[in-house]
Each structure stands twice: as C-alpha cells, then as structure tokens.
Design a protein around this motif. Sequence first.
Motif, mmCIF file in Angstrom:
data_model
loop_
_atom_site.group_PDB
_atom_site.id
_atom_site.type_symbol
_atom_site.label_atom_id
_atom_site.label_comp_id
_atom_site.label_asym_id
_atom_site.label_seq_id
_atom_site.Cartn_x
_atom_site.Cartn_y
_atom_site.Cartn_z
ATOM 1 N N GLN A 88 -10.184 0.395 -5.908
ATOM 2 C CA GLN A 88 -9.642 -0.360 -7.028
ATOM 3 C C GLN A 88 -8.941 0.554 -8.019
ATOM 4 O O GLN A 88 -7.880 0.216 -8.547
ATOM 5 N N ARG A 89 -9.507 1.720 -8.275
ATOM 6 C CA ARG A 89 -8.852 2.668 -9.176
ATOM 7 C C ARG A 89 -7.534 3.158 -8.590
ATOM 8 O O ARG A 89 -6.540 3.334 -9.320
ATOM 9 N N ILE A 90 -7.500 3.366 -7.282
ATOM 10 C CA ILE A 90 -6.251 3.772 -6.631
ATOM 11 C C ILE A 90 -5.197 2.676 -6.778
ATOM 12 O O ILE A 90 -4.029 2.947 -7.069
ATOM 13 N N ALA A 91 -5.612 1.436 -6.604
ATOM 14 C CA ALA A 91 -4.678 0.315 -6.744
ATOM 15 C C ALA A 91 -4.203 0.147 -8.173
ATOM 16 O O ALA A 91 -3.075 -0.298 -8.410
ATOM 17 N N ASP A 92 -5.052 0.510 -9.145
ATOM 18 C CA ASP A 92 -4.740 0.301 -10.556
ATOM 19 C C ASP A 92 -3.997 1.476 -11.189
ATOM 20 O O ASP A 92 -3.775 1.465 -12.411
ATOM 21 N N PHE A 93 -3.610 2.461 -10.413
ATOM 22 C CA PHE A 93 -2.904 3.624 -10.973
ATOM 23 C C PHE A 93 -1.741 3.148 -11.837
ATOM 24 O O PHE A 93 -0.908 2.348 -11.397
ATOM 25 N N GLU A 94 -1.666 3.621 -13.062
ATOM 26 C CA GLU A 94 -0.782 3.013 -14.061
ATOM 27 C C GLU A 94 0.658 3.523 -14.033
ATOM 28 O O GLU A 94 1.550 2.875 -14.604
ATOM 29 N N LYS A 95 0.894 4.640 -13.396
ATOM 30 C CA LYS A 95 2.252 5.195 -13.379
ATOM 31 C C LYS A 95 2.986 4.757 -12.108
ATOM 32 O O LYS A 95 2.351 4.365 -11.123
ATOM 33 N N PRO A 96 4.323 4.808 -12.107
ATOM 34 C CA PRO A 96 5.068 4.463 -10.891
ATOM 35 C C PRO A 96 4.615 5.313 -9.710
ATOM 36 O O PRO A 96 4.300 6.499 -9.846
ATOM 37 N N TYR A 97 4.674 4.697 -8.516
ATOM 38 C CA TYR A 97 3.912 5.196 -7.377
ATOM 39 C C TYR A 97 4.641 4.729 -6.120
ATOM 40 O O TYR A 97 4.800 3.534 -5.912
ATOM 41 N N ILE A 98 5.113 5.656 -5.282
ATOM 42 C CA ILE A 98 5.930 5.330 -4.112
ATOM 43 C C ILE A 98 5.236 5.848 -2.858
ATOM 44 O O ILE A 98 4.732 6.976 -2.832
ATOM 45 N N ALA A 99 5.238 5.040 -1.791
ATOM 46 C CA ALA A 99 4.748 5.495 -0.493
ATOM 47 C C ALA A 99 5.943 5.900 0.369
ATOM 48 O O ALA A 99 6.913 5.154 0.473
ATOM 49 N N ALA A 100 5.867 7.080 0.971
ATOM 50 C CA ALA A 100 6.869 7.555 1.924
ATOM 51 C C ALA A 100 6.197 7.588 3.292
ATOM 52 O O ALA A 100 5.320 8.424 3.540
ATOM 53 N N VAL A 101 6.590 6.677 4.173
ATOM 54 C CA VAL A 101 5.837 6.420 5.405
ATOM 55 C C VAL A 101 6.616 6.846 6.641
ATOM 56 O O VAL A 101 7.735 6.378 6.883
ATOM 57 N N ASN A 102 6.011 7.725 7.413
ATOM 58 C CA ASN A 102 6.464 8.038 8.768
ATOM 59 C C ASN A 102 5.321 7.764 9.736
ATOM 60 O O ASN A 102 4.150 7.870 9.385
ATOM 61 N N GLY A 103 5.663 7.398 10.951
ATOM 62 C CA GLY A 103 4.655 7.221 11.981
ATOM 63 C C GLY A 103 3.733 6.055 11.699
ATOM 64 O O GLY A 103 4.116 5.050 11.099
ATOM 65 N N TYR A 104 2.484 6.205 12.129
ATOM 66 C CA TYR A 104 1.525 5.105 12.057
ATOM 67 C C TYR A 104 1.130 4.808 10.606
ATOM 68 O O TYR A 104 0.768 5.709 9.839
ATOM 69 N N CYS A 105 1.171 3.524 10.276
ATOM 70 C CA CYS A 105 0.713 3.046 8.968
ATOM 71 C C CYS A 105 -0.073 1.772 9.266
ATOM 72 O O CYS A 105 0.443 0.659 9.171
ATOM 73 N N LEU A 106 -1.318 1.979 9.660
ATOM 74 C CA LEU A 106 -2.111 0.898 10.238
ATOM 75 C C LEU A 106 -3.390 0.665 9.442
ATOM 76 O O LEU A 106 -3.947 1.599 8.840
ATOM 77 N N GLY A 107 -3.885 -0.573 9.478
ATOM 78 C CA GLY A 107 -5.162 -0.884 8.862
ATOM 79 C C GLY A 107 -5.212 -0.453 7.411
ATOM 80 O O GLY A 107 -4.376 -0.826 6.587
#
Length: 267
Positions: A88-107
């Motif tokens: 929940q704290r990870i989800a609530d991070f207050e600053k802008p936040y970008i995922a850079a995804v290569n390969g498997y992004c599962l579950g």
Amino acid sequence: MDTLLLQQRPAPGVLLLILNRPDKRNALNQALVRALDEALATAAADEDVACVVLTGDQRAFSAGADIHDQHAHGADVALSGERLAAWQRIADFEKPYIAAVNGYCLGGGNELAMMTDFIIAGENAIFGQPEINLGIFPGDGGTQRLPRLIGAKNAARMILTGERVSAERAWRMGLVSEVVANDDTVTHAVRLAAGIAGKSRQAARLAKATIRDGLDLTLADGLKLEHDNLRPLFGTDAQKDNMARFAAGERSHSGGEPARHRTSASA
C-alpha cells in the motif's frame, strides 16, 4: 538487501530504481518488496528526487511474486499484514513514478507496474496475470486496478485465462502508454522523468494526487477536488514565473503563437 534494488541518479531530479534478482526474473520476495518500500520512503523525503523510474532488466521487469515463498507458507505470506502494508505504501508514493518494462511483467510484476503513474514498454515486454494457472487469482491489486485501466471485459479475459499479452496489445488496451525499442525503454522513461522533474514539483504532486483520488469519487466530487487542489498553485513562484514568461512570449509575437521551448521553474 542493498543488492536486491540498485539505485542510480541518471538525470537531475530523477531516481532510477532497478529490481535486481536476475536469477529469479526479479520475482518479488519479501526482502525485495521491503527494499522497494524503504527506497520509496527515502525518495519521498528527498528534495533532490522529483520523479522515480522503476525498471528491471531486459529479460524481466518482474515475473511476479516469489511462488516458492507462497508454496511454502501459503496465505500467511501472501496476505500478511506487513506485506500488504508495504504494498500500500508503494502504491501511495506521492511523487511522479514511471515503470520502464522489458521482458516478463507477470502477476505481481504487472500489479507493481500498474501502481506507477504510467508504463513505458519495450517491444519485447510481455504482460499477464497468470495466477489462475496456480489455482489462485491476483491478490496485489490485479482484480481492481486492471479493470480500471483496460475495462472489465479485457481484465476478465486476462485474469480468467491467464494468457500473456504482447506490448503492442497492451498498448492497444490502454495498459501501457507507449511502446519503444527494447534498448530505449529505460532511457526514454528517464527522459520523460527528467522533463517532469523540470516542471513545478508542487503542481506535479497535486496533479498526481487529483488523478488518483478522483478515481474513487463521483464526477461532481472529482471536479470539486480538482478545483480545491488547483487553487493553492496560484500565487506560487512557479505559477507566477511561468505565466509571466508565457504572457511575455505572447506580447513578443504580437498576438501570434507563444514563444516555444520554455523550461518551467521548479517549485
């Protein structure tokens, strides 16, 4: 724990966090989740950090939760209060936040990526919620965030079939915001993060909060939230300086288009 999550400062105002369990395809065990939770807490308090990019490696962003942990300990590890609080704290991070995804992004990896503000995917990225194949279903937000991003029917198909989705299909469904060449995924995300970091940090945080919190409101209440969060930005140095430059550009163009390539001041 330091080796589970690598940290770099690739541009002013940008923190790059790299999931680093390559032998496990960056599976999210308790230690890695704890390391990410702690790193984001530190970043939230660090005035030099305006935007975070989260990535893995070319083989995997993250292949999901550590199934060996869950097989050994069952629901006690998957649904422990400590683990859920960290997520929940990870989800609530207050600053802008970008995922850079290569390969498997599962579950759990896909669920983690969905916690960020948007996802940049390499052409080799593969998304999915395969938990149904293990006799369970997503438990880190997949049944709730995925329908909100791609619609209930698309989400139901992914969750009920466990099928994997290519980067191109994920883009068409609205799960990712852009697909780029594999070697450009992180550099492009960092470039976007640096652009965000160069703008008013107060405005960026409030814009993020307004988008996130408004999803749980009616349209009328969401509009009120928008107006309430916008009001404090008027009178800040960033607002006054940027609007003054914009007005000066309008005047210099004698009523034409405003001057281009301005950089915004940070609040």
